[in-house]
Write a protein that holds these residues in place. Structure first.
Motif, PDB file in Angstrom:
ATOM      1  N   TYR A 227       1.908  12.797 -18.115  1.00  0.00           N
ATOM      2  CA  TYR A 227       1.564  13.387 -16.815  1.00  0.00           C
ATOM      3  C   TYR A 227       1.650  12.289 -15.764  1.00  0.00           C
ATOM      4  N   GLU A 228       2.605  12.431 -14.858  1.00  0.00           N
ATOM      5  CA  GLU A 228       2.817  11.410 -13.829  1.00  0.00           C
ATOM      6  C   GLU A 228       2.905  12.066 -12.455  1.00  0.00           C
ATOM      7  N   PRO A 229       1.826  12.027 -11.684  1.00  0.00           N
ATOM      8  CA  PRO A 229       1.919  12.549 -10.314  1.00  0.00           C
ATOM      9  C   PRO A 229       2.979  11.752  -9.551  1.00  0.00           C
TER      10      PRO A 229
ATOM     11  N   GLY B  39      12.994  13.705 -18.472  1.00  0.00           N
ATOM     12  CA  GLY B  39      12.364  14.395 -17.345  1.00  0.00           C
ATOM     13  C   GLY B  39      11.546  13.523 -16.425  1.00  0.00           C
ATOM     14  N   HIS B  40      11.796  12.203 -16.448  1.00  0.00           N
ATOM     15  CA  HIS B  40      11.070  11.362 -15.485  1.00  0.00           C
ATOM     16  C   HIS B  40      11.361  11.861 -14.065  1.00  0.00           C
ATOM     17  N   SER B  41      10.381  11.760 -13.195  1.00  0.00           N
ATOM     18  CA  SER B  41      10.555  12.323 -11.843  1.00  0.00           C
ATOM     19  C   SER B  41      11.714  11.663 -11.090  1.00  0.00           C
ATOM     20  N   GLU B  42      12.009  10.393 -11.445  1.00  0.00           N
ATOM     21  CA  GLU B  42      13.149   9.744 -10.780  1.00  0.00           C
ATOM     22  C   GLU B  42      14.462  10.364 -11.238  1.00  0.00           C
ATOM     23  N   ARG B  43      14.531  10.843 -12.471  1.00  0.00           N
ATOM     24  CA  ARG B  43      15.705  11.583 -12.949  1.00  0.00           C
ATOM     25  C   ARG B  43      15.730  12.982 -12.330  1.00  0.00           C
TER      26      ARG B  43
ATOM     27  N   GLY C 173       0.520   8.512 -16.272  1.00  0.00           N
ATOM     28  CA  GLY C 173       1.425   7.528 -15.682  1.00  0.00           C
ATOM     29  C   GLY C 173       1.376   7.577 -14.170  1.00  0.00           C
ATOM     30  N   GLY C 174       1.562   6.433 -13.549  1.00  0.00           N
ATOM     31  CA  GLY C 174       1.547   6.338 -12.081  1.00  0.00           C
ATOM     32  C   GLY C 174       0.593   5.256 -11.659  1.00  0.00           C
ATOM     33  N   SER C 175       1.137   4.051 -11.371  1.00  0.00           N
ATOM     34  CA  SER C 175       0.351   2.918 -10.874  1.00  0.00           C
ATOM     35  C   SER C 175      -0.787   2.502 -11.806  1.00  0.00           C
ATOM     36  N   VAL C 176      -0.559   2.598 -13.119  1.00  0.00           N
ATOM     37  CA  VAL C 176      -1.548   2.048 -14.057  1.00  0.00           C
ATOM     38  C   VAL C 176      -1.431   0.521 -14.019  1.00  0.00           C
ATOM     39  N   LYS C 177      -2.555  -0.126 -13.820  1.00  0.00           N
ATOM     40  CA  LYS C 177      -2.608  -1.587 -13.674  1.00  0.00           C
ATOM     41  C   LYS C 177      -3.763  -2.113 -14.529  1.00  0.00           C
TER      42      LYS C 177
ATOM     43  N   GLY D 295       5.900   1.437 -22.099  1.00  0.00           N
ATOM     44  CA  GLY D 295       6.377   0.713 -20.920  1.00  0.00           C
ATOM     45  C   GLY D 295       7.755   1.217 -20.528  1.00  0.00           C
ATOM     46  N   ASN D 296       7.889   1.602 -19.263  1.00  0.00           N
ATOM     47  CA  ASN D 296       9.167   2.084 -18.730  1.00  0.00           C
ATOM     48  C   ASN D 296       9.711   1.013 -17.790  1.00  0.00           C
ATOM     49  N   TRP D 297      10.723   0.307 -18.271  1.00  0.00           N
ATOM     50  CA  TRP D 297      11.265  -0.791 -17.458  1.00  0.00           C
ATOM     51  C   TRP D 297      12.132  -0.292 -16.308  1.00  0.00           C
ATOM     52  N   LYS D 298      12.500   0.986 -16.334  1.00  0.00           N
ATOM     53  CA  LYS D 298      13.393   1.544 -15.306  1.00  0.00           C
ATOM     54  C   LYS D 298      14.662   0.684 -15.227  1.00  0.00           C
ATOM     55  N   MET D 299      15.249   0.510 -14.037  1.00  0.00           N
ATOM     56  CA  MET D 299      16.496  -0.270 -13.946  1.00  0.00           C
ATOM     57  C   MET D 299      16.169  -1.735 -13.674  1.00  0.00           C
TER      58      MET D 299
ATOM     59  N   TRP E  50       3.539  11.181  -6.525  1.00  0.00           N
ATOM     60  CA  TRP E  50       3.017  10.392  -5.407  1.00  0.00           C
ATOM     61  C   TRP E  50       2.258   9.145  -5.876  1.00  0.00           C
ATOM     62  N   ALA E  51       1.988   9.064  -7.171  1.00  0.00           N
ATOM     63  CA  ALA E  51       1.270   7.899  -7.704  1.00  0.00           C
ATOM     64  C   ALA E  51       2.222   6.865  -8.312  1.00  0.00           C
ATOM     65  N   ILE E  52       3.489   7.247  -8.474  1.00  0.00           N
ATOM     66  CA  ILE E  52       4.444   6.350  -9.141  1.00  0.00           C
ATOM     67  C   ILE E  52       4.895   5.241  -8.191  1.00  0.00           C
ATOM     68  N   GLY E  53       4.593   4.020  -8.574  1.00  0.00           N
ATOM     69  CA  GLY E  53       5.041   2.860  -7.800  1.00  0.00           C
ATOM     70  C   GLY E  53       4.370   2.697  -6.443  1.00  0.00           C
TER      71      GLY E  53
ATOM     72  N   LEU F 175       1.888   5.738 -19.589  1.00  0.00           N
ATOM     73  CA  LEU F 175       3.289   5.375 -19.378  1.00  0.00           C
ATOM     74  C   LEU F 175       3.286   4.458 -18.156  1.00  0.00           C
ATOM     75  N   VAL F 176       3.674   3.223 -18.378  1.00  0.00           N
ATOM     76  CA  VAL F 176       3.489   2.173 -17.372  1.00  0.00           C
ATOM     77  C   VAL F 176       4.847   1.677 -16.876  1.00  0.00           C
ATOM     78  N   GLY F 177       5.036   1.685 -15.575  1.00  0.00           N
ATOM     79  CA  GLY F 177       6.281   1.176 -15.001  1.00  0.00           C
ATOM     80  C   GLY F 177       6.155  -0.292 -14.645  1.00  0.00           C
ATOM     81  N   GLY F 178       5.869  -0.566 -13.374  1.00  0.00           N
ATOM     82  CA  GLY F 178       5.839  -1.938 -12.861  1.00  0.00           C
ATOM     83  C   GLY F 178       5.036  -2.912 -13.699  1.00  0.00           C
ATOM     84  N   ALA F 179       3.864  -2.487 -14.152  1.00  0.00           N
ATOM     85  CA  ALA F 179       2.990  -3.412 -14.887  1.00  0.00           C
ATOM     86  C   ALA F 179       3.457  -3.651 -16.327  1.00  0.00           C
TER      87      ALA F 179
HETATM   88  P1  PGA Z   1       4.509   2.749 -12.141  1.00  0.00           P
HETATM   89  O1  PGA Z   1       5.598   3.737 -12.797  1.00  0.00           O
HETATM   90  O2  PGA Z   1       3.574   2.343 -13.249  1.00  0.00           O
HETATM   91  O3  PGA Z   1       5.328   1.592 -11.621  1.00  0.00           O
HETATM   92  O4  PGA Z   1       3.823   3.523 -11.079  1.00  0.00           O
HETATM   93  C1  PGA Z   1       5.222   4.665 -13.770  1.00  0.00           C
HETATM   94  C2  PGA Z   1       6.425   5.469 -14.202  1.00  0.00           C
HETATM   95  O5  PGA Z   1       7.258   5.819 -13.363  1.00  0.00           O
HETATM   96  O6  PGA Z   1       6.567   5.773 -15.397  1.00  0.00           O
END
Ligand code: PGA
Length: 248
Positions: A162-164, A92-96, A206-210, A8-12, A166-169, A227-231
């Motif tokens: 592997y996080e496309p 190496g997260h794409s946001e970084r 990773g990328g919008s896994v729900k 789980g990636n809580w981000k900020m 365009w699929a993140i968030g 690798l899960v962000g929002g969820a």
């Molecule tokens: P997301 O983020 O699950 O909110 O799309 C994934 C990530 O950036 O690691």
């Protein structure tokens, strides 16, 4: 056998209230569950380690500096993350990569810094939407993987995510066929370069896994977890993803 991993990636995001959520998740884990790692923001690491110390949940950082110390205001060094009790770090997260101009060489240096501090690097790669539409998608991802991963990667010190981009968030995910094709390619590249060890390196999607799409994604042979962000911010969302992984 590669152990499944839900990270789980809580981000900020996160505060004392969210840490309490972590306690709920910790208490609901059984012994045979997949490995779980939560990566909260750096100021919460120590408390997150404390809350999860009697559980199966591991704690990780979200980024580390390539250097071990020095004049780098606002940065966090890998040994500091290890010192909190965390045992992994996302690099190496794409946001970084986009917000902090981190190229593959920087990510490679950060990965080495993580290893030197005895942290498992959760190394992120993934294509932009333009690159997904174009003809060279797999070659672009392979080149990114190759340039971001230092020599000496093992199943213990490295996890590939592997996080496309365009699929993140976005709520959008690749088709299962695209996920299978990409993960199979990453596995082939890892074994070509690292031999048997390459077969032990886990590859997360990773990328919008729900909760609603996790089971389908986990069908792919070379998807070893997510690798899960929002969820990952709510136990009621993250738990069903962990359960889907356990059942896969
Ligand atoms: P997301 O983020 O699950 O909110 O799309 C994934 C990530 O950036 O690691």
């Amino acid at each position: 056998m590669r152990r499944k991993l839900a990270a789980g990636n809580w981000k900020m995001n996160g505060d004392s209230a969210l840490l309490a959520e972590l306690g709920t998740l910790a208490n609901s884990q059984g012994d045979s569950a997949p490995q779980i790692i939560i990566c909260p923001p750096a100021p919460l690491l120590t408390r997150a380690v404390d809350i999860t110390k009697d559980s199966a949940i591991g704690i990780g950082g979200q980024d580390c500096h390539p250097n071990t110390s020095g004049a780098h205001t606002g940065d966090v060094a890998a040994p500091m993350i290890h010192d909190t009790g965390a045992r992994s770090v996302i690099v190496g997260h794409s946001e970084r990569r986009s917000a902090h101009q981190e190229n593959d060489a920087v990510v490679r240096a950060k990965t080495k810094a993580a290893w030197a501090a005895d942290l498992t690097a959760i190394l992120c790669i993934g294509e932009s939407e333009e690159e997904r539409i174009g003809p060279d998608t797999l070659a672009i991802i392979a080149a990114q993987l190759d340039a971001s991963t230092p020599n000496g990667a093992t199943g213990d010190n490295t996890v590939i995510a592997y996080e496309p981009i365009w699929a993140i968030g976005t709520g959008r995910v690749p088709t299962l066929e695209q996920i299978i094709e990409t993960h199979d390619m990453i596995r082939a590249e890892l074994t070509k370069r690292f031999g048997d060890e390459g077969d032990k390196i886990r590859i997360l999607y990773g990328g919008s896994v729900k909760p609603g799409n996790a089971a389908e994604i986990f069908q792919a042979e070379n998807v070893d977890g997510a690798l899960v962000g929002g969820a990952s911010l709510k136990a009621e969302d993250f738990q069903p993803i962990i359960d889907a992984l356990a059942a896969s």
